[in-house]
Design a protein around this motif. Structure first.
Motif, PDB file in Angstrom:
ATOM      1  N   THR A  65       0.863  -1.175   0.000  1.00  0.00           N
ATOM      2  CA  THR A  65       0.000   0.000   0.000  1.00  0.00           C
ATOM      3  C   THR A  65       0.899   1.225   0.000  1.00  0.00           C
ATOM      4  OG1 THR A  65      -0.113   0.020   2.436  1.00  0.00           O
ATOM      5  CG2 THR A  65      -1.883  -1.122   1.246  1.00  0.00           C
ATOM      6  N   THR A  66       0.396   2.320  -0.521  1.00  0.00           N
ATOM      7  CA  THR A  66       1.167   3.559  -0.501  1.00  0.00           C
ATOM      8  C   THR A  66       0.225   4.742  -0.594  1.00  0.00           C
ATOM      9  OG1 THR A  66       3.016   4.776  -1.490  1.00  0.00           O
ATOM     10  CG2 THR A  66       1.533   3.656  -3.017  1.00  0.00           C
ATOM     11  N   ASP A  67       0.636   5.852  -0.015  1.00  0.00           N
ATOM     12  CA  ASP A  67      -0.133   7.098  -0.088  1.00  0.00           C
ATOM     13  C   ASP A  67      -1.572   6.908   0.383  1.00  0.00           C
ATOM     14  OD1 ASP A  67       1.722   9.193  -1.668  1.00  0.00           O
ATOM     15  OD2 ASP A  67       2.035   7.191  -2.478  1.00  0.00           O
TER      16      ASP A  67
ATOM     17  N   LEU B 298     -12.600   4.653  -2.577  1.00  0.00           N
ATOM     18  CA  LEU B 298     -11.341   4.791  -1.843  1.00  0.00           C
ATOM     19  C   LEU B 298     -11.497   4.172  -0.458  1.00  0.00           C
ATOM     20  CD1 LEU B 298     -11.960   7.223   0.377  1.00  0.00           C
ATOM     21  CD2 LEU B 298     -11.529   8.690  -1.563  1.00  0.00           C
ATOM     22  N   GLY B 299     -10.401   4.102   0.261  1.00  0.00           N
ATOM     23  CA  GLY B 299     -10.471   3.676   1.651  1.00  0.00           C
ATOM     24  C   GLY B 299      -9.720   2.396   1.944  1.00  0.00           C
ATOM     25  N   PHE B 300      -8.902   2.453   2.997  1.00  0.00           N
ATOM     26  CA  PHE B 300      -8.112   1.298   3.413  1.00  0.00           C
ATOM     27  C   PHE B 300      -8.998   0.104   3.757  1.00  0.00           C
ATOM     28  CE2 PHE B 300      -5.848  -0.943   6.953  1.00  0.00           C
ATOM     29  CZ  PHE B 300      -4.811  -1.472   6.191  1.00  0.00           C
ATOM     30  N   GLU B 301     -10.207   0.344   4.256  1.00  0.00           N
ATOM     31  CA  GLU B 301     -11.073  -0.771   4.622  1.00  0.00           C
ATOM     32  C   GLU B 301     -11.381  -1.663   3.415  1.00  0.00           C
ATOM     33  OE1 GLU B 301     -14.950   0.311   5.986  1.00  0.00           O
ATOM     34  OE2 GLU B 301     -15.187   1.949   4.551  1.00  0.00           O
TER      35      GLU B 301
ATOM     36  N   PHE C  51      -3.090   5.255  -4.665  1.00  0.00           N
ATOM     37  CA  PHE C  51      -3.169   6.210  -3.548  1.00  0.00           C
ATOM     38  C   PHE C  51      -4.561   6.127  -2.932  1.00  0.00           C
ATOM     39  CE2 PHE C  51      -4.774   8.234  -7.281  1.00  0.00           C
ATOM     40  CZ  PHE C  51      -5.732   9.153  -6.885  1.00  0.00           C
ATOM     41  N   PHE C  52      -4.696   6.660  -1.727  1.00  0.00           N
ATOM     42  CA  PHE C  52      -5.964   6.762  -0.993  1.00  0.00           C
ATOM     43  C   PHE C  52      -6.635   5.407  -0.742  1.00  0.00           C
ATOM     44  CE2 PHE C  52      -7.122  11.399  -2.412  1.00  0.00           C
ATOM     45  CZ  PHE C  52      -5.963  11.847  -1.822  1.00  0.00           C
TER      46      PHE C  52
END
Length: 674
Positions: A45-47, A66-69, A325-326
């Motif tokens: 993962t990045t940014d 978007l979103g890490f989840e 990203f994001f």
């Protein structure tokens, strides 16, 4: 490509710009049989920019794009698909969302509390990471605390607080006190991996993985106020060459370089922002993880770079990936390892990189989907981890600060709609007048101008625009109007410098040929929207997009009179620009006359509060327009779909929507003859 080097001397004799591939690492005694094979998925993962949940804080609604989840869902998929996997983060992790600002500037986390983004990342489990340039935005004391890394620098404590449960490495930032790295430059992690014998039997084997991290050396410009006199930086290649002998002496099976940076083919310099291409040429580096550029590798943006395979993901023979990203994507390298002659080597024929999107392209459209049905589901564990602080951040940004009768949007900021920039410039000018009267009374009669850029101009998709509707204003409105946690700075320049500043900004546009046939794109996508500064405060100017770069600004006036090259101005901007960010001519930090500790967003919020009912007359007029140009062909640009009425309401009646792209964006035509 071999994973164990037999000649450490090569590290010292290799030319800096040589394009040689990694040499074998020094062999060490092994009992593993030849012919063993192991596939290892190196995930990146990045940014993330602290976009933990799929949520738009400015529009107060879910955003499935978007979103890490949702990235976590892809991580779990990769772990189920690959028997062996490693997960790393390439930086710009702790800053970039309302939630991040809330924990850093409003309800600050204490030493015994882990930052929300790290809590979420620890819930899924990481093997390592590095530090991005935006990690420094909140200052070294905060960075030291939340990463659990005592630093021997001014202002940072020696107490070890709670940080992420995975190692952070950074090789090219050192303390100015003692010259030592402020983070571990590299570390060794050991994992047991499943391998397969030639007859198909599975055995467990140990693997030693060295990770080394790098950040852009240009942090010394971008965060000068936070870093000057406290740390020093070195180039990424120099830092790698310094530490590779130490790494090799520990006999790693695999060396992974984690660079918060992209790739640039310009001649190498020690302050290069995106030095990934050159870093890949340092002997001993086996895998390269990239970031910072907010794009994908492999991908078409890198198609014409020398010794770069933009299809399979190799840079100068080194497997590499950059995962968006994001939280929109997951970078995946399928690393095919084979054990021969007492060492692991990479089978390049079976190794490749991919970027997995959380919203796969729609069938037949080739465009990202704009509905939840095409995006992977969010992982249910992540909201449980950060739910309370998420709600606290939402409650905070909904604090009322006034009313507005004006719609302030950035949908057409590139085309001359300055409604989203005008309140920023007004607040900056007002603040500078107050501060300069006491700090620099000699500048009392010097004209003060404000410079702002549309930070949200569609780069992140059709919802990536500022849009503050008439009605109640909240702190969320201020955060929407000013996206980054910059502090305010003011610089003293002359009329020639002002014109040069505007000429640099005008690189946002392609050169338009009045006699060309076929559609011509107005916007130069290679020039970031956040570098298109628009200056207000009594000046007016036109931009002639038919002229070459450096010759586009015409009719530059101040209160109706031509600006002379020697005329003096104070221009209020942010610390990033004033310190050299964006490489604007004459802006290198040496002509700063005001460096405020106050954040521009907070200054804007206070200014909005001082105007309980904001009307159009409270805002400066638009300062520029395109020079009239009659073209044979249509000049076009892409923006959010169905927003023509917004353009017309703000006086841009020469813009019309041509066609809908079906992904939330549309192609518009602009008639430059009006």
């Amino acid at each position: 490509m071999s994973l164990r080097s037999s000649r450490l001397a090569a590290l010292f004799t290799a030319l800096l710009l040589a394009g040689c591939a990694s040499q074998p690492h020094s062999p060490q005694p092994r009992t593993l049989p030849d012919g063993l094979r192991a596939d290892v998925a190196v995930l990146e993962t990045t940014d993330l920019h602290s976009n933990i949940l799929s949520y738009d804080y400015y529009k107060q609604k879910a955003d499935p794009t978007l979103g890490f989840e949702r990235t976590v869902t892809l991580i779990r998929k990769a772990r189920s698909q690959f028997t062996n996997s490693l997960l790393f983060d390439a930086g710009d992790t702790i800053q970039g969302s309302v939630l991040a600002d809330y924990q850093a500037q409003v309800q600050k986390v204490d030493c015994g509390q882990e930052l929300a983004i790290y809590q979420a990342m620890d819930a899924i489990g990481y093997d390592g990471g590095t530090i991005g340039n935006h990690e420094f935005n909140y200052g070294l004391p905060f960075l030291s605390q939340v990463t659990g890394t005592p630093m021997n620098v001014d202002g940072a404590g020696s107490q070890r607080c709670i940080g992420p449960h995975y190692p952070l490495v950074l090789a090219n930032v050192n303390s100015a006190r003692d010259g030592q790295p402020i983070f571990k430059p590299w570390t060794m992690i050991k994992r047991n991996m499943a391998a397969f014998t030639p007859d198909g039997s599975q055995i467990s084997v140990p693997l030693k993985i060295a990770i080394i991290g790098f950040t852009p050396p240009t942090i010394m410009q971008w965060d000068k106020q936070n870093l000057e006199g406290k740390v020093t930086v070195t180039g990424v290649v120099e830092a790698a060459q310094k530490y590779m002998p130490e790494i090799e002496a520990q006999h790693p099976d695999l060396v992974i370089a984690i660079l918060h940076g992209g790739m640039n083919m310009a001649p190498y310099t020690s302050d290069m922002e995106n030095g990934g291409w050159y870093l890949a040429g340092v002997p001993g580096i086996d895998v390269l993880l990239l970031g910072h550029e907010h794009t994908d590798f492999p991908g078409p943006r890198f198609a014409h770079m020398q010794d770069v395979d933009d299809q399979r993901g190799f840079v100068r023979g080194v497997p590499a990936v950059m995962g968006g990203f994001f939280g929109k994507d997951l970078g995946v390298i399928r690393l095919a390892l084979v054990h021969q002659q007492d060492r692991w080597t990479i089978d390049k024929t079976k190794t490749f990189s991919q970027v997995w999107p959380i919203c796969p392209p729609m069938a037949g459209a080739g465009k990202p989907a704009d509905s939840t049905s095409h995006c992977v589901a969010a992982d249910p564990q992540v909201p449980q981890v950060v739910g309370k602080v998420q709600q606290a951040a939402i409650d905070y940004v909904n604090t009322p600060i006034g009313q507005s009768t004006v719609r302030m949007s950035s949908y057409f900021a590139d085309e001359g709609d300055m409604t989203a920039l005008a309140p920023v410039n007004a607040a900056q000018i007002d603040y500078a007048h107050q501060e300069l009267s006491s700090a620099h009374p000699e500048l009392a009669k010097v004209p003060v101008l404000g410079s702002a850029a549309a930070f949200r101009s569609g780069f992140g998709g059709p919802d990536d625009y500022t849009d503050v509707l008439p009605g109640p204003l909240t702190l969320r409105s201020a955060a929407d109007l000013y996206f980054y946690p910059n502090t305010l700075s003011a610089v003293k320049i002359n009329g020639a410098g002002l014109k040069a500043w505007l000429e640099k900004s005008a690189e946002r546009f392609n050169r338009i040929d009045p006699n060309a046939s076929g559609e011509q794109a107005l916007i130069n996508d290679k020039y970031a929207g956040f570098n298109f500064d628009q200056i207000q405060g009594g000046i007016a100017y036109t931009i002639d997009v038919s002229k070459p770069i450096g010759q586009r600004i015409e009719k530059l006036t101040y209160h109706g009179k031509r600006v002379t090259p020697s005329q003096t101005f104070v221009v209020v901007t942010n610390n990033y620009r004033a310190s050299g960010g964006g490489h604007f001519p004459g802006l290198d930090g040496n002509n700063v006359v005001l460096a405020s500790p106050d954040g521009t967003r907070e200054i804007l919020a206070r200014w909005l509060q001082s105007h309980p009912t904001l009307n159009a007359q409270d805002l400066p007029h638009a300062s520029w327009h395109f020079a009239r140009l009659k073209t044979r062909s249509m000049v076009v640009f892409t923006a959010a779909s169905d927003k023509q009425a917004v353009a017309e309401a703000d006086g841009l009646r020469h813009i019309r929507q041509l066609r809908d792209n079906g992904d939330g964006t549309a192609v518009y035509a602009i008639d430059l003859s009006h």
